[in-house]
Structures are given as C-alpha cells and as structure tokens.
Design an enzyme around this catalytic site. Structure first.
Site, PDB file in Angstrom:
ATOM      1  N   GLY A 103       0.835  -1.196   0.000  1.00  0.00           N
ATOM      2  CA  GLY A 103       0.000   0.000   0.000  1.00  0.00           C
ATOM      3  C   GLY A 103       0.864   1.238   0.000  1.00  0.00           C
ATOM      4  CG  ASP A 229      -8.406   3.341   5.391  1.00  0.00           C
ATOM      5  OD1 ASP A 229      -9.304   3.730   4.610  1.00  0.00           O
ATOM      6  OD2 ASP A 229      -7.315   2.881   4.997  1.00  0.00           O
TER       7      ASP A 229
END
Length: 374
Positions: A103, A229
């Site tokens: 990521g 998130d």
C-alpha cells in the site's frame, strides 16, 4: 546480505541464516521518533527494559547466549520513551515467505514466527511523506494491547533494523486470512477453489460478516480507538470464516484527537468511505467508522463500486449535496428484507454524525434482523 535495492522495489536484504521461501523487505536502520505519546500503547512484553538485548535483526557475531546480534547496539533515539525504544522481535524465529500486498506506506508479507503463521508489515521510509509514514507505523500500534476475535492482533514490533534496508519499522501481526472482504465481494479471491460470488455473499453471509465487523468496531470504540479507514480491503476473512478488522495505519485514539485538535492531514483514509465531517476537516468521532461501515454494507449487498468520477468532485458532492451510493436498486426495493437493509444502510451514512447509530445499537439491529430471517 543480498544487494540493497532501490526504494521503489520490494525485495529485501535478509540475514543469511533466516529460513526463507522468497526475498522480502526487512525494516530500516535506526530508531524512528514517534509523533505521538505512545508509552501506554505497547504491552510490557513487547517493550522490555533498557537492560534487555537489542531487538535489532541478527546479522553477524554470536553472543554468549548463542544468539546472533549486531556488533553494537544502536543508540536510542532522542525523545523516544525509554521502553518504547526496545521493541522485542526474536528475529531468529522469523521465517519470511511471500508478499501478500502493498500500500501507500509499505508492504505486508506472510511469514511464520516461532512456527506460527503471521503477517509482517514493513513501513517504508522512501515515500513522498515521511511524517505520514511515521504516523502510520505508530498508529498500527494503537491496538497493541487489544485482544478480540474480530481484530487482527499485534504480536510484536521493532524499530531496529539492518542498515541497508528501506523500512522505518516492522510489525508482526496475527495472520488474519488469505482473503479480504473486497476480494470476496468482487470475486477476486486467491483461494484455489473459490466459491461463486453469489454463494459467498448470500444475505445470511452478508449479515454474518456485518456482525463480525460491528462486533470489532464496538470493541474498538469501547477502547476509545477509531479505525478511520474501514473498507472491504481492510477486512480479512480467516479460514474459520471470521471477519477481522485490519490495517490500523489511520487509526486514532480519541484522547489524542481531542488534545491535538487534528487537522485534516492527520487523518488518512479512503475518500469513498470517509464521513462528511472528516472530509470537512472536523474532529473524528466513532460515528465516522459507522459511516464507513454503511458504505461497506452497501458494497456487500450490491457488489458494486460506491462512486465513479474524480475524487475531488465526489468528496465535494458528499459534503455539499449529500451524495451517497444508490439505494434504488431492486435488491433494496423489491422485498421487505431489502427495505430493512436499505434502512440500516441509510441510518449509517446520515449526514449528521449524531443521527447515526452507535456500534452497540447497530449490533442490536443486525442481530434482530438476522434472527428474524431464521
């Protein structure tokens, strides 16, 4: 040691005595200063006293106890709490296998630790925003003390790493599963014999997974932690078919939010799942996670992508025009069951945070809905 690689690559130099299946990245040199007051975040067993041996990755010289350590112990970073500087990872027990994904701030690898399957997350130092990478590393440790069936557990952590590596720190976590909820929703699982999307996401399965996630949120919020998130890609599904919330790199402690009056750049996340108040730069509350759950439940129900279009236009429309994914499809309107789902989702993504249910009320409603279906 293997030859060092540029920041953009994921292969990694590893001590030769490691048991390896493939090359991965091991963290970076030195100790990373924490932007947060984190002395309370790690359990005692993860941060032994300063008299303990260095937790740096073992490289060359054997010491008296027969373990391999760096020739000298790196100095403790100024400003770090004494115990925090001594994270404890027994590197000789780490067997790195293969990369699971990557990521914005680093990569995650499958490994074993003391013979037990784990995931190892390494936060890169070679990023556009070094401070954001540092915050991501320390935020992952917000859950270091926590134990819950629906939360991926932190096993150990370290900021001491070999000199040639490109990582700010390493976190060893419970291995939550090979598959994410995102992969299940959109049919991109890595299972050798995947079930069809429809079999995996029956209404009963949606409600089961939803309750797993809400149970995890309820526990997090009871510990004054916000995930910030939450989305299908950050929800792992174990071999026992249990959802576990993962990736706490954007998480915040409620007391830190109140004390620091966090500005928008302190809160990361994914714009499609961010609540309007977060997009406006307001202080986050547990209701921001409830909003994200509403979008996630919509994805499970429809198996569609929430929005199309440029991110800045979507963000503006969510705040200014109350834009939300469509609830007009037959899945929501053709039956009483669909209308119940519609009402639950709609309540979760209300524009005003105070109008959204808390995790406890949401858990109760989902249990009642599931019970009514038999």
């Amino acid at each position: 040691m293997a030859r060092s690689t540029p920041c953009s690559q994921t292969s990694l130099a590893v001590p030769t005595h490691f048991s390896l299946v493939s090359h991965v990245t091991v963290p970076s040199e030195g100790v990373m200063p924490s932007p947060l007051s984190l002395c309370r975040y790690l359990p005692r067993e993860l941060s032994p006293s300063v008299d303990s041996r260095s937790c740096s990755i073992p490289l060359v010289a054997p010491r008296k106890a027969g373990k391999l350590f760096l020739g000298t112990t790196p100095p403790r970073a100024p400003g770090l709490p004494r115990r925090l500087a001594w994270f404890s990872i027994d590197w000789e027990q780490v067997c790195l296998m293969h990369r699971l994904g990557s990521g914005g701030f680093g990569s995650v690898y499958k490994a074993t630790y003391h013979g037990v399957p784990v995931a190892i997350k390494q936060v890169n130092k070679c990023t556009k925003d070094l401070r954001a990478s540092q915050r991501s590393f320390w935020a992952e440790l917000n859950i270091a003390r926590l134990r819950h069936d629906n939360i991926v557990r932190v096993v150990a952590a370290s900021t001491r790493t070999p000199e040639d590596s490109n990582s700010l720190g390493t976190i060893i976590m419970e291995f939550g599963g090979n598959v994410t909820l995102h992969q299940v929703i959109y049919g991109a699982t890595r299972s050798p014999e995947p079930l069809s999307c429809r079999e995996q996401l029956s209404l009963g399965k949606c409600l089961k997974y939803s309750l797993d996630v809400v149970n995890g949120l309820l526990f997090l919020h009871s510990q004054s932690i916000l995930h910030l998130d939450l989305k299908p890609a950050n929800i792992l599904i174990s071999e026992q078919d249990v959802c576990k919330i993962s990736d706490f790199g954007c998480s915040q402690k409620l007391q830190d939010l109140r004390c620091r009056q966090a500005s928008p750049h302190h809160i990361g996340g994914t714009y499609t799942h961010q609540a309007p108040e977060i997009l406006k730069g307001e202080i986050a509350t547990p209701k921001a996670d409830i909003y994200s759950f509403g979008i996630t439940l919509w994805q499970m129900t429809t198996r569609e992508v929430p929005y199309s279009g440029e991110p800045q236009y979507v963000q503006y429309a969510v705040v200014a025009y109350n834009l939300r994914p469509s609830l007009a499809g037959a899945v929501f309107t053709a039956s009483l069951t669909g209308k119940t789902l519609q009402n639950i989702i709609q309540s979760c993504w209300e524009a005003r945070a105070l109008q959204r249910p808390g995790a406890e009320l949401l858990q109760r409603d989902l249990k009642a809905f599931r019970g009514a279906l038999g």
